[in-house]
Structure formats: C-alpha cells, structure tokens
Design a protein around this motif. Structure first.
Motif, mmCIF file in Angstrom:
data_model
loop_
_atom_site.group_PDB
_atom_site.id
_atom_site.type_symbol
_atom_site.label_atom_id
_atom_site.label_comp_id
_atom_site.label_asym_id
_atom_site.label_seq_id
_atom_site.Cartn_x
_atom_site.Cartn_y
_atom_site.Cartn_z
ATOM 1 N N VAL A 48 45.101 -98.418 34.217
ATOM 2 C CA VAL A 48 44.690 -98.068 32.866
ATOM 3 C C VAL A 48 43.195 -98.339 32.768
ATOM 4 O O VAL A 48 42.717 -99.404 33.183
ATOM 5 C CB VAL A 48 45.453 -98.888 31.807
ATOM 6 C CG1 VAL A 48 44.979 -98.525 30.406
ATOM 7 C CG2 VAL A 48 46.954 -98.664 31.948
ATOM 8 N N ARG B 52 47.125 -90.837 38.614
ATOM 9 C CA ARG B 52 47.723 -92.172 38.519
ATOM 10 C C ARG B 52 46.965 -93.089 37.561
ATOM 11 O O ARG B 52 47.209 -94.292 37.525
ATOM 12 C CB ARG B 52 47.799 -92.808 39.909
ATOM 13 C CG ARG B 52 48.799 -92.117 40.822
ATOM 14 C CD ARG B 52 49.005 -92.920 42.098
ATOM 15 N NE ARG B 52 47.915 -92.731 43.043
ATOM 16 C CZ ARG B 52 47.493 -93.665 43.897
ATOM 17 N NH1 ARG B 52 48.057 -94.859 43.898
ATOM 18 N NH2 ARG B 52 46.517 -93.402 44.745
ATOM 19 N N ALA B 53 46.047 -92.501 36.799
ATOM 20 C CA ALA B 53 45.241 -93.295 35.874
ATOM 21 C C ALA B 53 45.416 -92.814 34.439
ATOM 22 O O ALA B 53 45.577 -91.623 34.183
ATOM 23 C CB ALA B 53 43.770 -93.219 36.263
ATOM 24 N N GLU B 54 45.395 -93.769 33.518
ATOM 25 C CA GLU B 54 45.432 -93.464 32.091
ATOM 26 C C GLU B 54 44.101 -93.881 31.491
ATOM 27 O O GLU B 54 43.693 -95.038 31.620
ATOM 28 C CB GLU B 54 46.573 -94.225 31.417
ATOM 29 C CG GLU B 54 46.660 -94.003 29.916
ATOM 30 C CD GLU B 54 47.748 -94.834 29.251
ATOM 31 O OE1 GLU B 54 47.906 -94.721 28.028
ATOM 32 O OE2 GLU B 54 48.415 -95.619 29.957
ATOM 33 N N LEU B 55 43.405 -92.946 30.850
ATOM 34 C CA LEU B 55 42.096 -93.219 30.280
ATOM 35 C C LEU B 55 42.202 -93.337 28.774
ATOM 36 O O LEU B 55 42.787 -92.471 28.110
ATOM 37 C CB LEU B 55 41.108 -92.103 30.643
ATOM 38 C CG LEU B 55 40.555 -92.115 32.072
ATOM 39 C CD1 LEU B 55 41.580 -91.580 33.050
ATOM 40 C CD2 LEU B 55 39.272 -91.294 32.172
ATOM 41 N N LEU B 56 41.628 -94.410 28.227
ATOM 42 C CA LEU B 56 41.704 -94.662 26.785
ATOM 43 C C LEU B 56 40.312 -94.930 26.224
ATOM 44 O O LEU B 56 39.568 -95.765 26.761
ATOM 45 C CB LEU B 56 42.606 -95.862 26.496
ATOM 46 C CG LEU B 56 44.080 -95.745 26.909
ATOM 47 C CD1 LEU B 56 44.778 -97.084 26.716
ATOM 48 C CD2 LEU B 56 44.766 -94.655 26.096
ATOM 49 N N ARG C 184 49.235 -97.683 39.777
ATOM 50 C CA ARG C 184 48.775 -97.107 38.503
ATOM 51 C C ARG C 184 47.654 -97.962 37.931
ATOM 52 O O ARG C 184 47.589 -99.172 38.201
ATOM 53 C CB ARG C 184 49.945 -97.051 37.511
ATOM 54 C CG ARG C 184 49.633 -96.398 36.182
ATOM 55 C CD ARG C 184 50.910 -96.159 35.372
ATOM 56 N NE ARG C 184 51.499 -97.397 34.878
ATOM 57 C CZ ARG C 184 51.173 -97.953 33.705
ATOM 58 N NH1 ARG C 184 50.259 -97.391 32.935
ATOM 59 N NH2 ARG C 184 51.773 -99.060 33.313
ATOM 60 N N ARG D 288 36.339 -90.452 34.456
ATOM 61 C CA ARG D 288 37.229 -89.334 34.793
ATOM 62 C C ARG D 288 36.725 -88.585 36.032
ATOM 63 O O ARG D 288 37.509 -88.205 36.902
ATOM 64 C CB ARG D 288 37.349 -88.380 33.601
ATOM 65 C CG ARG D 288 38.393 -87.270 33.784
ATOM 66 C CD ARG D 288 38.407 -86.335 32.590
ATOM 67 N NE ARG D 288 38.729 -87.041 31.353
ATOM 68 C CZ ARG D 288 39.976 -87.318 30.963
ATOM 69 N NH1 ARG D 288 41.003 -86.944 31.713
ATOM 70 N NH2 ARG D 288 40.189 -87.960 29.821
ATOM 71 N N CYS E 13 44.389 -102.993 34.530
ATOM 72 C CA CYS E 13 43.682 -102.415 33.390
ATOM 73 C C CYS E 13 42.221 -102.833 33.510
ATOM 74 O O CYS E 13 41.911 -104.026 33.485
ATOM 75 C CB CYS E 13 44.272 -102.896 32.073
ATOM 76 S SG CYS E 13 43.369 -102.287 30.619
ATOM 77 N N THR F 267 39.723 -98.219 30.287
ATOM 78 C CA THR F 267 39.250 -98.122 28.905
ATOM 79 C C THR F 267 37.730 -98.242 28.833
ATOM 80 O O THR F 267 37.096 -98.906 29.660
ATOM 81 C CB THR F 267 39.869 -99.215 28.004
ATOM 82 O OG1 THR F 267 39.114 -100.432 28.119
ATOM 83 C CG2 THR F 267 41.324 -99.468 28.345
ATOM 84 N N VAL G 226 45.715 -100.482 24.308
ATOM 85 C CA VAL G 226 46.453 -100.637 25.572
ATOM 86 C C VAL G 226 47.820 -101.252 25.308
ATOM 87 O O VAL G 226 47.926 -102.309 24.675
ATOM 88 C CB VAL G 226 45.658 -101.519 26.564
ATOM 89 C CG1 VAL G 226 46.446 -101.692 27.860
ATOM 90 C CG2 VAL G 226 44.286 -100.908 26.835
#
Length: 222
Positions: free
Chosen positions: A43, A67-71, A41, A56, A20, A45, A79
């Motif tokens: 994460v 494979r990425a989660e954007l917050l 993977r 992005r 993360c 933020t 998270v």
C-alpha cells in the motif's frame, strides 16, 4: 537500487508481509520489495498528487503496479489495516511522523519502521510515552547520518533516559553508530559551553550528557 537509508528500512520489512509506505514519493522502497517478491502486496500513500503519480510510474516501470494500492491521503488516514504487517515512514521530520501516528488508531497492531530526518528526540519521547519499544541503527550516506528505528508495541510505557532521547538506543560498538555518537558528542560539548557562557542553568544538564556520552564511547569528555 535503494539508497543506504531506504535499504536499511527495506531490510527490516517482514518477509512475506504486506508493507505500507507512507509519504512514498517515488515508491522506490515498495517497488523494490515487490520486485524481489519480499512482499506479495504493498500500500502506497502520499499527501500530494504529484509524488503519487511518480510512484505510479515507478511501480509501472518495475512491473509491479498490479500488486500495489495507491492512496492520496494524509499519512495513514485512508489506509485499512487488514493484512498490513509493516508501516514504513521514511524521510520526514520527527514531528510529522508523530502527527501521522497520532492519527492512526491501529498503530500498535503493526511493525513500524521509522526514519526521521529531524526532531529525533521528539519522536523518541512520543514513542516511549505511548507504549512502544524500539532499537535503532545508523547508516551514513553522502556525509550525513541517518537513523532507522525498528519499533514495536510494548506492554507498558517505556522509560527513556536523556541519553536515549538525544543519541538513541544504538549499538555503541557498531562503527557507524559510534561515529554518529561522536558527532553528537561534539554538538553537546558546544551547546553546554554556549549555555554556560550565557549563564543558563540548564548547561549542567548538557555537561552531564557530555560525560555520559563520552563514557559510552570510552573517551575523556574534555
């Protein structure tokens, strides 16, 4: 290609873990870790929408966005800890990093990789008080020193000496760390002299720090 300070952070991330990256800006670090398949993977933020959109784009151009989660959030507030092995907080002030960690109830469950730009003593004090243990490495880039902390939860609060608070838990024999300590020594000498001339009693504390730092470096403090 990562900068030296980000490369130092990336090198500490658990192989095969989930990272993360907090305050990711352009997401260079997670993009590189995903590209190399060091992490399956990530994460990502950031508290601001602009940097998150830049992240992005970086992840898209690298071909790893899936494979990425954007917050969009403050620190780690949104998270979920499940699966995360490493949290990287790089390029922020020490007090901001403390704020982020104070608001994260699962901070002791993961490996923390911290790269503060300012207020390092404040961060070190907080880590010691809150039951963390760590080592530090120093990298030099563009004529500046950057300190990277490799942090894990400890069984009990860790005692912190003034030398550790102000210089850090460094490898004194490592050339870059030694150069950093030498730079700190000059700052301590100047501060001790200024306080003494101003008649501030605390000057003796800084004179003691000068003596101890010089001894670690094998030098005459004068």
């Amino acid at each position: 290609m990562l900068t030296k300070r980000l490369a130092a952070c990336a090198a500490l991330v658990t192989e095969g873990g989930v990272v993360c990256d907090v305050g990711t800006d352009h997401a260079y670090l997670p993009a590189e870790l995903l590209r190399q398949n060091r992490c399956p993977r990530a994460v990502v933020t950031d508290i601001h929408a602009g940097p998150l959109e830049a992240a992005r784009r970086t992840l898209t151009e690298t071909g790893v966005l899936a494979r990425a989660e954007l917050l969009l959030c403050d620190g780690l507030e949104q998270v979920l800890p499940e699966g995360i092995t490493d949290v990287v907080v790089a390029g922020m002030g020490g007090e901001t990093i403390v704020h982020i960690l104070e608001n994260c109830p699962w901070r002791a469950q993961v490996h923390l990789i911290l790269q503060p730009m300012t207020k390092l003593p404040v961060l070190r004090q907080w880590l010691a008080k809150n039951g963390f243990d760590w080592t530090e490495q120093v990298v030099s880039e563009g004529g500046k020193f950057y300190v990277v902390l490799d942090v894990r939860s400890a069984a009990a609060p860790q005692p912190l000496t003034l030398l550790e608070q102000e210089v850090g838990r460094i490898d004194w024999q490592e050339p870059c760390a030694s150069a950093y300590a030498s730079w700190k020594l000059k700052r301590f000498q100047k501060l001790a002299q200024q306080l003494k001339q101003a008649g501030v009693p605390e000057y003796s504390l800084w004179e003691s720090l000068v003596e101890e730092t010089a001894a670690k470096l094998g030098r005459n403090p004068r």
